[in-house]
Write an enzyme that holds these catalytic residues in place. Structure first.
Site, PDB file in Angstrom:
ATOM      1  N   GLY A  86       0.809  -1.220   0.000  1.00  0.00           N
ATOM      2  CA  GLY A  86       0.000   0.000   0.000  1.00  0.00           C
ATOM      3  C   GLY A  86       0.837   1.263   0.000  1.00  0.00           C
ATOM      4  O   GLY A  86       2.065   1.222  -0.158  1.00  0.00           O
ATOM      5  N   ASP A 134      -3.325 -13.180   4.622  1.00  0.00           N
ATOM      6  CA  ASP A 134      -4.670 -12.620   4.744  1.00  0.00           C
ATOM      7  C   ASP A 134      -4.966 -12.429   6.232  1.00  0.00           C
ATOM      8  O   ASP A 134      -5.153 -13.399   6.970  1.00  0.00           O
ATOM      9  CB  ASP A 134      -5.678 -13.574   4.104  1.00  0.00           C
ATOM     10  CG  ASP A 134      -7.111 -13.040   4.164  1.00  0.00           C
ATOM     11  OD1 ASP A 134      -7.336 -11.983   4.791  1.00  0.00           O
ATOM     12  OD2 ASP A 134      -7.997 -13.698   3.594  1.00  0.00           O
ATOM     13  N   ILE A 135      -5.005 -11.158   6.666  1.00  0.00           N
ATOM     14  CA  ILE A 135      -5.167 -10.894   8.105  1.00  0.00           C
ATOM     15  C   ILE A 135      -6.530 -11.303   8.632  1.00  0.00           C
ATOM     16  O   ILE A 135      -6.724 -11.419   9.843  1.00  0.00           O
ATOM     17  CB  ILE A 135      -4.891  -9.414   8.451  1.00  0.00           C
ATOM     18  CG1 ILE A 135      -5.907  -8.488   7.760  1.00  0.00           C
ATOM     19  CG2 ILE A 135      -3.458  -9.034   8.092  1.00  0.00           C
ATOM     20  CD1 ILE A 135      -5.873  -7.051   8.263  1.00  0.00           C
ATOM     21  N   ALA A 163      -5.416  -2.453   5.673  1.00  0.00           N
ATOM     22  CA  ALA A 163      -6.712  -1.882   6.071  1.00  0.00           C
ATOM     23  C   ALA A 163      -7.584  -1.666   4.848  1.00  0.00           C
ATOM     24  O   ALA A 163      -7.091  -1.559   3.717  1.00  0.00           O
ATOM     25  CB  ALA A 163      -6.508  -0.548   6.792  1.00  0.00           C
ATOM     26  N   THR A 180      -9.564   1.168   3.419  1.00  0.00           N
ATOM     27  CA  THR A 180      -9.531   2.608   3.696  1.00  0.00           C
ATOM     28  C   THR A 180     -10.512   3.435   2.880  1.00  0.00           C
ATOM     29  O   THR A 180     -10.661   4.630   3.140  1.00  0.00           O
ATOM     30  CB  THR A 180      -8.112   3.168   3.457  1.00  0.00           C
ATOM     31  OG1 THR A 180      -7.744   2.941   2.099  1.00  0.00           O
ATOM     32  CG2 THR A 180      -7.103   2.509   4.387  1.00  0.00           C
ATOM     33  N   TYR A 232     -16.016   3.324   8.569  1.00  0.00           N
ATOM     34  CA  TYR A 232     -14.556   3.294   8.527  1.00  0.00           C
ATOM     35  C   TYR A 232     -13.976   3.679   9.887  1.00  0.00           C
ATOM     36  O   TYR A 232     -13.130   2.968  10.452  1.00  0.00           O
ATOM     37  CB  TYR A 232     -14.044   4.238   7.438  1.00  0.00           C
ATOM     38  CG  TYR A 232     -12.547   4.433   7.457  1.00  0.00           C
ATOM     39  CD1 TYR A 232     -11.686   3.361   7.242  1.00  0.00           C
ATOM     40  CD2 TYR A 232     -11.992   5.688   7.696  1.00  0.00           C
ATOM     41  CE1 TYR A 232     -10.309   3.539   7.273  1.00  0.00           C
ATOM     42  CE2 TYR A 232     -10.627   5.877   7.725  1.00  0.00           C
ATOM     43  CZ  TYR A 232      -9.786   4.796   7.504  1.00  0.00           C
ATOM     44  OH  TYR A 232      -8.422   4.976   7.542  1.00  0.00           O
ATOM     45  N   LYS A 270     -11.933   1.183  12.559  1.00  0.00           N
ATOM     46  CA  LYS A 270     -10.551   1.506  12.952  1.00  0.00           C
ATOM     47  C   LYS A 270     -10.451   1.683  14.472  1.00  0.00           C
ATOM     48  O   LYS A 270      -9.455   1.310  15.084  1.00  0.00           O
ATOM     49  CB  LYS A 270     -10.067   2.757  12.227  1.00  0.00           C
ATOM     50  CG  LYS A 270      -9.872   2.585  10.724  1.00  0.00           C
ATOM     51  CD  LYS A 270      -8.796   1.561  10.381  1.00  0.00           C
ATOM     52  CE  LYS A 270      -7.394   2.098  10.611  1.00  0.00           C
ATOM     53  NZ  LYS A 270      -6.356   1.132  10.176  1.00  0.00           N
TER      54      LYS A 270
END
Length: 285
Positions: free
Chosen positions: A15, A39-40, A63, A65, A127, A131
């Protein structure tokens, strides 16, 4: 006393922020991963990587985003930003590793002029909420953590698919005027400077929550005007209110996503035009 060699596991390495990690930290300390390699959202995969690499430090950048995509697909946003971060935090807990987690100024509701590390989060969109879920998981599960709330991130030419690339495309397409929102304000964060700040925090053994971004407040209209000035084109930049793009950008957004730090050493922060100029002149053109 023998110092344990640092071994850094990086998520989301392909990213915008991830593109600066290899040039900021010693390459022989890094394991750079992406969704293809770790893959988280899959806890078993995450734990397998932790077991094999045994990191001393994790830089968690992965993330979802896109604010509007998060609003549209709440489940996936929570899976990636929330549970994905929880999996990383659980891995750090098991490995006794330090965790750097990149969060966002979007955890605040935008009703104050600006937000410091002492302010209480109250997000207005999916979002921001996902987070914040990640932040809480990190604080609950990890002993040594650094949470960095960043502003509007710019950087990583070719990787940035948002505002600046959209403006650049219009310039290349030869448009005569562009319409840009001027009634929401934020803090600009240059990803290259953010990577350097991460290294500073690690090298000085800092812990806790930090805000990071350039000095000063800007709207996207301000950013567009500065970009057009640097490009030396005569395209007209027309200021418009947020509801001008209501159909395209439908997610609720804070009116003031402005963050300031009461912990940040001044030498690690530039004025926003200086940061933006550095990125555009050195990387984008």
């Amino acid at each position: 006393m023998v110092t344990k060699k640092r071994k850094i596991l990086v998520t989301g390495a392909t990213g915008i922020v991830g593109s600066y990690i290899a040039s900021t930290f010693p390459k022989d300390t890094l394991l750079l991963t992406s969704r293809d390699t770790m893959d988280i959202t899959d806890k078993r995969t995450v734990m397998g990587v932790f077991d094999s690499f045994q990191p001393t430090t994790v830089i968690h950048l992965a993330a979802k985003t896109n604010v509007d995509e998060c609003e549209k697909d709440t489940e996936d946003a929570h899976l990636v930003n929330g549970l994905g971060t929880q999996h990383i935090a659980e891995g750090c807990n098991a490995a006794n590793a330090t965790l750097i987690y990149i969060s966002t100024g979007a955890v605040f509701n935008g009703k104050k002029k600006f937000y410091t590390e002492k302010d209480k989060p109250s997000p207005v969109n999916v979002y921001g909420r996902t987070k914040l879920f990640g932040e809480k998981a990190v604080q609950k599960l990890v002993k040594d953590y650094i949470i960095i709330r960043a502003g509007w991130i710019v950087g990583g030419p070719g990787k940035e698919k948002k505002f600046l690339s959209h403006i650049m495309k219009q310039v290349r397409d030869g448009v005569k005027e562009i319409h840009v929102i001027n009634d929401t304000f934020g803090t600009l964060t240059y990803a290259k400077e953010l990577a350097n700040y991460m290294k500073f925090l690690l090298d000085t053994n800092k812990k806790g929550i930090y805000h990071y971004g350039s000095e000063g407040i800007c709207s996207r209209y301000d950013i567009a005007q500065h970009l057009i000035h640097l490009l030396q084109t005569d395209i007209a930049v027309i200021p418009v209110p947020s509801d001008f793009f209501a159909n395209k950008f439908f997610a609720p957004r804070p009116a003031r996503e402005v963050i300031r730090s009461i912990k940040l050493p001044k030498e690690y922060s530039s004025e926003w035009r200086q940061s933006l100029t550095s990125y555009i002149m050195n990387e984008l053109l």
